[in-house]
Design a protein around this motif. Structure first.
Motif, PDB file in Angstrom:
ATOM      1  N   TYR A  42      67.900  40.193  71.282  1.00  0.00           N
ATOM      2  CA  TYR A  42      69.039  40.878  70.677  1.00  0.00           C
ATOM      3  C   TYR A  42      68.803  41.147  69.187  1.00  0.00           C
ATOM      4  O   TYR A  42      69.187  42.211  68.675  1.00  0.00           O
ATOM      5  N   LEU A  43      68.202  40.208  68.487  1.00  0.00           N
ATOM      6  CA  LEU A  43      67.964  40.410  67.059  1.00  0.00           C
ATOM      7  C   LEU A  43      66.983  41.560  66.822  1.00  0.00           C
ATOM      8  O   LEU A  43      67.215  42.421  65.965  1.00  0.00           O
ATOM      9  N   GLN A  45      66.314  44.020  68.863  1.00  0.00           N
ATOM     10  CA  GLN A  45      66.976  45.268  69.242  1.00  0.00           C
ATOM     11  C   GLN A  45      67.901  45.736  68.125  1.00  0.00           C
ATOM     12  O   GLN A  45      67.980  46.935  67.825  1.00  0.00           O
ATOM     13  N   GLY A  46      68.603  44.792  67.490  1.00  0.00           N
ATOM     14  CA  GLY A  46      69.496  45.151  66.390  1.00  0.00           C
ATOM     15  C   GLY A  46      68.745  45.626  65.164  1.00  0.00           C
ATOM     16  O   GLY A  46      69.107  46.646  64.556  1.00  0.00           O
ATOM     17  N   TRP A  47      67.712  44.903  64.796  1.00  0.00           N
ATOM     18  CA  TRP A  47      66.923  45.298  63.620  1.00  0.00           C
ATOM     19  C   TRP A  47      66.279  46.667  63.812  1.00  0.00           C
ATOM     20  O   TRP A  47      66.100  47.416  62.852  1.00  0.00           O
ATOM     21  N   ASN A  48      65.922  46.985  65.061  1.00  0.00           N
ATOM     22  CA  ASN A  48      65.244  48.258  65.339  1.00  0.00           C
ATOM     23  C   ASN A  48      66.204  49.384  65.701  1.00  0.00           C
ATOM     24  O   ASN A  48      65.771  50.512  65.934  1.00  0.00           O
ATOM     25  N   CYS A  49      67.502  49.094  65.759  1.00  0.00           N
ATOM     26  CA  CYS A  49      68.474  50.083  66.239  1.00  0.00           C
ATOM     27  C   CYS A  49      68.624  51.245  65.261  1.00  0.00           C
ATOM     28  O   CYS A  49      68.899  51.048  64.077  1.00  0.00           O
ATOM     29  N   ARG A  50      68.478  52.457  65.771  1.00  0.00           N
ATOM     30  CA  ARG A  50      68.665  53.677  64.976  1.00  0.00           C
ATOM     31  C   ARG A  50      69.893  54.455  65.442  1.00  0.00           C
ATOM     32  O   ARG A  50      70.133  55.570  64.990  1.00  0.00           O
ATOM     33  N   GLY A  51      70.630  53.884  66.375  1.00  0.00           N
ATOM     34  CA  GLY A  51      71.822  54.538  66.902  1.00  0.00           C
ATOM     35  C   GLY A  51      73.051  54.234  66.071  1.00  0.00           C
ATOM     36  O   GLY A  51      72.953  53.749  64.931  1.00  0.00           O
ATOM     37  N   PRO A  52      74.246  54.504  66.617  1.00  0.00           N
ATOM     38  CA  PRO A  52      75.497  54.249  65.889  1.00  0.00           C
ATOM     39  C   PRO A  52      75.587  52.818  65.382  1.00  0.00           C
ATOM     40  O   PRO A  52      75.104  51.875  66.024  1.00  0.00           O
ATOM     41  N   ALA A  53      76.237  52.647  64.253  1.00  0.00           N
ATOM     42  CA  ALA A  53      76.300  51.343  63.575  1.00  0.00           C
ATOM     43  C   ALA A  53      76.944  50.266  64.437  1.00  0.00           C
ATOM     44  O   ALA A  53      76.605  49.087  64.333  1.00  0.00           O
ATOM     45  N   LYS A  54      77.891  50.653  65.323  1.00  0.00           N
ATOM     46  CA  LYS A  54      78.580  49.637  66.113  1.00  0.00           C
ATOM     47  C   LYS A  54      77.626  48.906  67.049  1.00  0.00           C
ATOM     48  O   LYS A  54      77.816  47.716  67.338  1.00  0.00           O
ATOM     49  N   TYR A  55      76.590  49.602  67.531  1.00  0.00           N
ATOM     50  CA  TYR A  55      75.636  48.954  68.425  1.00  0.00           C
ATOM     51  C   TYR A  55      74.756  47.975  67.647  1.00  0.00           C
ATOM     52  O   TYR A  55      74.481  46.864  68.123  1.00  0.00           O
ATOM     53  N   ARG A  56      74.319  48.387  66.480  1.00  0.00           N
ATOM     54  CA  ARG A  56      73.511  47.496  65.646  1.00  0.00           C
ATOM     55  C   ARG A  56      74.309  46.243  65.273  1.00  0.00           C
ATOM     56  O   ARG A  56      73.814  45.116  65.387  1.00  0.00           O
ATOM     57  N   MET A  58      76.891  44.925  66.811  1.00  0.00           N
ATOM     58  CA  MET A  58      77.131  44.122  68.004  1.00  0.00           C
ATOM     59  C   MET A  58      75.898  43.318  68.380  1.00  0.00           C
ATOM     60  O   MET A  58      75.971  42.129  68.721  1.00  0.00           O
ATOM     61  N   LEU A  59      74.727  43.948  68.333  1.00  0.00           N
ATOM     62  CA  LEU A  59      73.486  43.264  68.669  1.00  0.00           C
ATOM     63  C   LEU A  59      73.211  42.098  67.731  1.00  0.00           C
ATOM     64  O   LEU A  59      72.795  41.014  68.161  1.00  0.00           O
ATOM     65  N   LEU A  60      73.460  42.306  66.435  1.00  0.00           N
ATOM     66  CA  LEU A  60      73.227  41.226  65.476  1.00  0.00           C
ATOM     67  C   LEU A  60      74.271  40.118  65.621  1.00  0.00           C
ATOM     68  O   LEU A  60      73.977  38.941  65.391  1.00  0.00           O
ATOM     69  N   ILE A  67      71.517  31.869  68.364  1.00  0.00           N
ATOM     70  CA  ILE A  67      70.908  30.816  67.549  1.00  0.00           C
ATOM     71  C   ILE A  67      71.736  29.546  67.670  1.00  0.00           C
ATOM     72  O   ILE A  67      71.213  28.433  67.814  1.00  0.00           O
ATOM     73  N   GLY A  68      73.065  29.712  67.634  1.00  0.00           N
ATOM     74  CA  GLY A  68      73.956  28.574  67.773  1.00  0.00           C
ATOM     75  C   GLY A  68      73.842  27.912  69.135  1.00  0.00           C
ATOM     76  O   GLY A  68      73.985  26.688  69.255  1.00  0.00           O
ATOM     77  N   HIS A  69      73.574  28.697  70.179  1.00  0.00           N
ATOM     78  CA  HIS A  69      73.409  28.123  71.506  1.00  0.00           C
ATOM     79  C   HIS A  69      72.162  27.244  71.572  1.00  0.00           C
ATOM     80  O   HIS A  69      72.168  26.192  72.222  1.00  0.00           O
ATOM     81  N   ILE A  70      71.104  27.685  70.916  1.00  0.00           N
ATOM     82  CA  ILE A  70      69.886  26.869  70.876  1.00  0.00           C
ATOM     83  C   ILE A  70      70.167  25.548  70.173  1.00  0.00           C
ATOM     84  O   ILE A  70      69.732  24.475  70.613  1.00  0.00           O
ATOM     85  N   GLU A  71      70.931  25.597  69.090  1.00  0.00           N
ATOM     86  CA  GLU A  71      71.271  24.376  68.363  1.00  0.00           C
ATOM     87  C   GLU A  71      72.095  23.437  69.243  1.00  0.00           C
ATOM     88  O   GLU A  71      71.887  22.214  69.244  1.00  0.00           O
TER      89      GLU A  71
END
Length: 307
Positions: A42-43, A45-56, A58-60, A67-71
């Protein structure tokens, strides 16, 4: 910038140590469909997202949540491993291998059965009773597990798949323990997986509604450049015709651009391939025909010229 809050997203401690179950929980951290995979997927995909800002955004959002789930899982594993070596020593005589030796039996007869259930020795040797970036059999997490193609529809479908597999594994692990604390923590994570599956389905619908992407992916590729006569044929490539009963074998195609057709006896559409060229002598491949001595000498002469 990432900012860490010391409080866990959610957590209920296990009631007692369980090093064997700690080994199983590792799958939810470093397995193919574990939290490390979806976090990085997901990170990126978000960092590489060139589409609408809402998708970026959301992905981030979701990538950072993972990250919190891993913790949470790492903390669970640490609790499950707490005092594990002492407990294992005290229960050593209960181990089936130890019991076999003490009882005069051949331990080889049961070693295979208990190996899969044994404590991961790396939890004591490598991580000092802590979690590791690895799966339940100790295979290290691999960056090749993640998908970040730059096409949001392709990525969101991959995300739905990952969340489906991840939730499946979490509920299986839920059924493998009687510890109330572990079940409580997993219950929260399973609920979040429910949300995330719905989230990706909603995001896929959003992409379609906005006309940004559709089926087949990529939808911008001109359909006239593919051989359309084969685009909606289902080929029966195994014995039996039960596959003809499926939705994929008849009726309108799912993209609404064609009609499914069931091909009961598919035939090859290309010729028999011609053999490749004869091997280059210096690679010492097997030729199609046996060489005579004169031909071999000629090849040696050719090698001098080539070299």
């Amino acid at each position: 910038m990432f900012y860490h809050t010391k409080k866990l997203q959610y957590f209920k401690p296990p009631e007692k140590p369980d090093p064997i179950y700690a080994k199983k929980i590792q799958e939810l951290i470093g397995g193919t469909f574990g939290e490390m995979t979806v976090m990085m997927q997901y990170l990126f995909q978000g960092w590489n997202c060139r589409g609408p800002a809402k998708y970026r955004d959301m992905l981030l959002d979701i990538g950072t949540e993972e990250i919190g789930h891993i913790e949470m899982l790492a903390t669970t594993i640490a609790h499950l491993l707490d005092k594990a070596p002492i407990k294992l020593q005290e229960d050593g005589a209960k181990d089936p291998v130890v019991g076999a030796v003490m009882g005069g039996s051949n331990p080889r007869d049961i070693i295979t059965d208990v190996m899969a259930a044994a404590m991961n020795p790396q939890h004591a040797i490598v991580s000092g009773l802590g979690a590791m970036p690895a799966d339940s059999v100790g295979f290290p997490w691999n960056g090749r597990f993640i998908v970040a193609s730059g096409n949001l529809m392709a990525d969101f479908r991959s995300n739905l798949h990952a969340e489906s597999q991840g939730r499946l594994q979490a509920v299986r692990l839920y059924e493998m323990t009687n510890d109330p604390g572990v079940k409580d923590t997993l219950s929260f994570m399973i609920a979040r997986d429910t949300m995330h599956q719905n989230q990706w389905l909603a995001a896929i619908e959003d992409l379609k509604a906005e006309g940004l992407e559709d089926t087949p992916v990529p939808s911008a590729f001109p359909l006239e450049l593919e051989k359309r006569e084969f685009a909606y044929q289902f080929w029966n490539h195994s014995e039996g015709t039960e596959s003809a009963e499926g939705r994929w074998a008849k009726g309108p195609s799912m993209d609404g651009k064609g009609e499914f057709e069931y091909v009961k006896h598919p035939q090859p559409l290309g010729p028999e391939p011609t053999p490749p060229a004869q091997p280059e002598p210096r690679l010492y491949g097997t030729p199609q025909f046996r060489q005579t001595q004169d031909q071999g000498q000629q090849k040696a002469s050719d090698r001098k010229i080539i070299g």
